[in-house]
Design a protein around this motif. Structure first.
Motif, PDB file in Angstrom:
ATOM      1  N   ALA A 247       0.859  -1.178   0.000  1.00 54.91           N
ATOM      2  CA  ALA A 247       0.000   0.000   0.000  1.00 54.91           C
ATOM      3  C   ALA A 247       0.897   1.230   0.000  1.00 54.91           C
ATOM      4  CB  ALA A 247      -0.930   0.010   1.205  1.00 54.91           C
ATOM      5  N   SER A 248       0.361   2.338  -0.478  1.00 58.74           N
ATOM      6  CA  SER A 248       1.098   3.598  -0.500  1.00 58.74           C
ATOM      7  C   SER A 248       0.787   4.363   0.781  1.00 58.74           C
ATOM      8  CB  SER A 248       0.693   4.429  -1.729  1.00 58.74           C
ATOM      9  OG  SER A 248       1.379   5.664  -1.740  1.00 58.74           O
ATOM     10  N   ILE A 249       1.756   4.402   1.703  1.00 53.51           N
ATOM     11  CA  ILE A 249       1.518   5.012   3.016  1.00 53.51           C
ATOM     12  C   ILE A 249       2.728   5.831   3.457  1.00 53.51           C
ATOM     13  CG2 ILE A 249      -0.020   3.163   3.788  1.00 53.51           C
ATOM     14  CD1 ILE A 249       2.384   2.082   5.452  1.00 53.51           C
ATOM     15  N   ASP A 250       2.504   6.678   4.442  1.00 53.62           N
ATOM     16  CA  ASP A 250       3.598   7.264   5.212  1.00 53.62           C
ATOM     17  C   ASP A 250       3.889   6.253   6.317  1.00 53.62           C
ATOM     18  OD1 ASP A 250       4.971   8.641   7.375  1.00 53.62           O
ATOM     19  OD2 ASP A 250       4.549  10.498   6.298  1.00 53.62           O
ATOM     20  N   GLU A 251       4.973   5.506   6.144  1.00 53.66           N
ATOM     21  CA  GLU A 251       5.227   4.360   7.014  1.00 53.66           C
ATOM     22  C   GLU A 251       5.281   4.735   8.485  1.00 53.66           C
ATOM     23  OE1 GLU A 251       8.671   0.941   7.726  1.00 53.66           O
ATOM     24  OE2 GLU A 251       8.569   2.008   5.819  1.00 53.66           O
ATOM     25  N   ASN A 252       6.006   5.791   8.804  1.00 48.30           N
ATOM     26  CA  ASN A 252       6.176   6.162  10.206  1.00 48.30           C
ATOM     27  C   ASN A 252       4.839   6.523  10.847  1.00 48.30           C
ATOM     28  OD1 ASN A 252       7.553   6.922  12.640  1.00 48.30           O
ATOM     29  ND2 ASN A 252       7.421   9.050  11.998  1.00 48.30           N
ATOM     30  N   LYS A 253       4.057   7.368  10.166  1.00 49.59           N
ATOM     31  CA  LYS A 253       2.792   7.814  10.751  1.00 49.59           C
ATOM     32  C   LYS A 253       1.784   6.676  10.829  1.00 49.59           C
ATOM     33  CE  LYS A 253       3.199  12.653   9.384  1.00 49.59           C
ATOM     34  NZ  LYS A 253       4.600  12.500   9.000  1.00 49.59           N
ATOM     35  N   PHE A 254       1.706   5.845   9.788  1.00 43.42           N
ATOM     36  CA  PHE A 254       0.707   4.789   9.814  1.00 43.42           C
ATOM     37  C   PHE A 254       1.032   3.746  10.880  1.00 43.42           C
ATOM     38  CE2 PHE A 254      -1.386   0.879   8.374  1.00 43.42           C
ATOM     39  CZ  PHE A 254      -2.690   1.343   8.344  1.00 43.42           C
ATOM     40  N   LEU A 255       2.304   3.439  11.055  1.00 44.73           N
ATOM     41  CA  LEU A 255       2.661   2.477  12.093  1.00 44.73           C
ATOM     42  C   LEU A 255       2.448   3.067  13.493  1.00 44.73           C
ATOM     43  CD1 LEU A 255       5.754   0.648  10.601  1.00 44.73           C
ATOM     44  CD2 LEU A 255       3.418  -0.167  10.815  1.00 44.73           C
ATOM     45  N   GLN A 256       2.542   4.382  13.608  1.00 45.78           N
ATOM     46  CA  GLN A 256       2.194   5.005  14.885  1.00 45.78           C
ATOM     47  C   GLN A 256       0.698   4.835  15.168  1.00 45.78           C
ATOM     48  OE1 GLN A 256       4.169   8.965  14.311  1.00 45.78           O
ATOM     49  NE2 GLN A 256       4.892   8.596  16.380  1.00 45.78           N
ATOM     50  N   VAL A 257      -0.116   4.911  14.103  1.00 50.09           N
ATOM     51  CA  VAL A 257      -1.552   4.662  14.256  1.00 50.09           C
ATOM     52  C   VAL A 257      -1.780   3.250  14.803  1.00 50.09           C
ATOM     53  CG1 VAL A 257      -3.676   4.210  12.949  1.00 50.09           C
ATOM     54  CG2 VAL A 257      -2.393   6.316  12.562  1.00 50.09           C
ATOM     55  N   LEU A 258      -1.122   2.259  14.174  1.00 46.87           N
ATOM     56  CA  LEU A 258      -1.303   0.874  14.624  1.00 46.87           C
ATOM     57  C   LEU A 258      -0.776   0.682  16.042  1.00 46.87           C
ATOM     58  CD1 LEU A 258      -0.525  -1.318  11.485  1.00 46.87           C
ATOM     59  CD2 LEU A 258      -2.696  -0.408  12.300  1.00 46.87           C
ATOM     60  N   ASN A 259       0.347   1.310  16.359  1.00 47.32           N
ATOM     61  CA  ASN A 259       0.871   1.202  17.718  1.00 47.32           C
ATOM     62  C   ASN A 259      -0.100   1.803  18.729  1.00 47.32           C
ATOM     63  OD1 ASN A 259       3.566  -0.034  18.096  1.00 47.32           O
ATOM     64  ND2 ASN A 259       4.164   1.371  16.482  1.00 47.32           N
ATOM     65  N   ASN A 260      -0.747   2.903  18.353  1.00 46.45           N
ATOM     66  CA  ASN A 260      -1.721   3.514  19.249  1.00 46.45           C
ATOM     67  C   ASN A 260      -2.909   2.589  19.472  1.00 46.45           C
ATOM     68  OD1 ASN A 260      -4.368   5.325  19.529  1.00 46.45           O
ATOM     69  ND2 ASN A 260      -2.647   6.430  20.445  1.00 46.45           N
ATOM     70  N   LEU A 261      -3.396   1.949  18.390  1.00 47.84           N
ATOM     71  CA  LEU A 261      -4.528   1.034  18.521  1.00 47.84           C
ATOM     72  C   LEU A 261      -4.160  -0.195  19.351  1.00 47.84           C
ATOM     73  CD1 LEU A 261      -6.056   1.197  14.917  1.00 47.84           C
ATOM     74  CD2 LEU A 261      -6.862   2.344  16.985  1.00 47.84           C
ATOM     75  N   VAL A 262      -2.950  -0.724  19.122  1.00 47.44           N
ATOM     76  CA  VAL A 262      -2.501  -1.869  19.924  1.00 47.44           C
ATOM     77  C   VAL A 262      -2.317  -1.437  21.380  1.00 47.44           C
ATOM     78  CG1 VAL A 262      -0.633  -3.521  20.300  1.00 47.44           C
ATOM     79  CG2 VAL A 262      -1.445  -3.071  17.978  1.00 47.44           C
ATOM     80  N   GLY A 263      -1.769  -0.225  21.575  1.00 51.82           N
ATOM     81  CA  GLY A 263      -1.599   0.277  22.934  1.00 51.82           C
ATOM     82  C   GLY A 263      -2.923   0.396  23.668  1.00 51.82           C
ATOM     83  N   ASN A 264      -3.959   0.871  22.976  1.00 50.55           N
ATOM     84  CA  ASN A 264      -5.284   0.955  23.586  1.00 50.55           C
ATOM     85  C   ASN A 264      -5.835  -0.432  23.902  1.00 50.55           C
ATOM     86  OD1 ASN A 264      -5.533   3.722  23.713  1.00 50.55           O
ATOM     87  ND2 ASN A 264      -6.506   3.907  21.721  1.00 50.55           N
TER      88      ASN A 264
END
Length: 361
Positions: A247-264
């Motif tokens: 997928a075409s993503i901003d890797e750093n920002k998108f993985l921060q999103v996933l880390n936030n969801l996993v953290g929650n």
């Protein structure tokens, strides 16, 4: 040879980038500079004969992508640089950056011309940096629970001890308990503020998108959580529909999103629970899921979950605080990727977040 090439041939011959001109009607390369021989040990006069073998070396994951990019280039729709991989004799990877454009002169046939650069070293450096950045983000989430948990417990126990010693006349002892309580509280706030600030900064910068293998990059993140299963008393798994999903993503920002969801998910999943990250490829989009079997979100708190300072903010099971900004930033970053996010939750039966991302390039 096109006139522009003739005019600047002495400059083109000296640059380290491969410069080429491809005639569309005849489907032949009409010019390539000397860098072609240096980059691939070929013979420029035989470039059209050598081209099929060179194209056959395209990485399997990049072949369909390259064909789509070329089709868009021929219609003038391609505007961005394209990164591709070639495989060597021993399966070593050579990363290439292609910058090309369509040329349609009035008095001659249309052609594609551009530059090809070997970016293998730069790509390796970038991937290593992103790999450690991914580990850093997940490690911060882990530490925020791993460090704040014992401090929260000490804070609670000190409060109970203070209540039991109300009748004790020693003011010095009460002052020591106050200092311990205050220190624990400030330390917990410091840990969570540090993690929150790291995430807040990610929403204030423009996206830098690139084609990323989500299975590989998200796998690194999940693997980091798996290493802490005994410490967190939680199980983590990654489920994918294919070995490679792009997928075409901003890797750093998108993985921060996933880390936030996993953290929650960690915050609201009791010991012994299971957190699952999923990647599922569809024809025009990628579906990313983060599911847990925790306490769920009460029905009366679900509306407005993605609002700033949502009333749905609540402390975690281990006392983790919430600013109420996390989900708002998650929503913002997903929208910046032209994606959408939603969730399903039932109190007492866990929560699943869904992110639908366009596949893009």
């Amino acid at each position: 040879m096109p006139d522009p090439v003739v005019q600047f041939q002495h400059l083109v011959e000296e640059i380290p980038s491969v410069f080429f001109v491809y005639d569309l009607p005849s489907q032949r390369i009409t010019y390539v500079n000397a860098a072609y021989e240096q980059m691939w040990n070929g013979h420029r006069k035989q470039v059209n004969e050598e081209l099929p073998a060179l194209l056959a070396r395209l990485h399997p994951d990049d072949q369909e992508y390259a064909a789509d990019c070329f089709a868009r280039l021929c219609t003038g729709l391609l505007r961005e640089n394209v990164e591709l991989r070639l495989l060597g004799p021993n399966e070593e990877v050579q990363w290439l950056c292609v910058r090309a454009s369509l040329y349609r002169p009035a008095d001659s046939s249309p052609s594609v011309s551009g530059f090809i650069d070997d970016i293998t070293v730069e790509k390796a450096y970038h991937q290593n940096a992103e790999k450690f950045n991914t580990k850093k983000n997940s490690t911060l989430e882990i530490l925020s629970h791993d460090l704040a948990g014992p401090l929260q417990l000490m804070h609670n126990l000190t409060g109970q001890l203070h209540q039991q010693l109300q009748a004790h006349p020693d003011p010095h002892l009460h002052e020591l308990l106050r200092i311990i309580t205050t220190t624990c509280s400030e330390s917990i706030d410091l840990i969570h503020d540090f993690v929150d600030n790291e995430f807040l900064e990610s929403s204030s910068v423009e996206l830098k998108r690139e084609r990323v293998n989500l299975v590989e990059r998200v796998g690194i993140m999940v693997d980091n959580y798996c290493r802490t299963e005994l410490t967190l008393a939680l199980k983590f798994t990654l489920e994918t529909s294919a070995p490679s999903i792009y997928a075409s993503i901003d890797e750093n920002k998108f993985l921060q999103v996933l880390n936030n969801l996993v953290g929650n998910a960690i915050k609201f999943t009791p010991a012994g629970g299971h957190i699952r990250v999923g990647l599922h490829e569809n024809p025009d989009h990628v579906l990313v899921t983060v599911a847990d079997d925790g306490i769920g979100i009460p029905a009366d708190l679900q509306d407005g979950l993605f609002d700033k300072f949502t009333r749905a903010r609540r402390p975690g099971l281990r006392g983790e605080k919430s600013t109420g900004l996390g989900m708002s930033i998650v929503h913002t970053i997903v929208l910046l990727h032209q994606g959408r996010i939603w969730f399903e939750s039932e109190e007492g039966h866990g929560t699943t977040f869904y992110i639908e991302l366009p596949k893009g390039l």
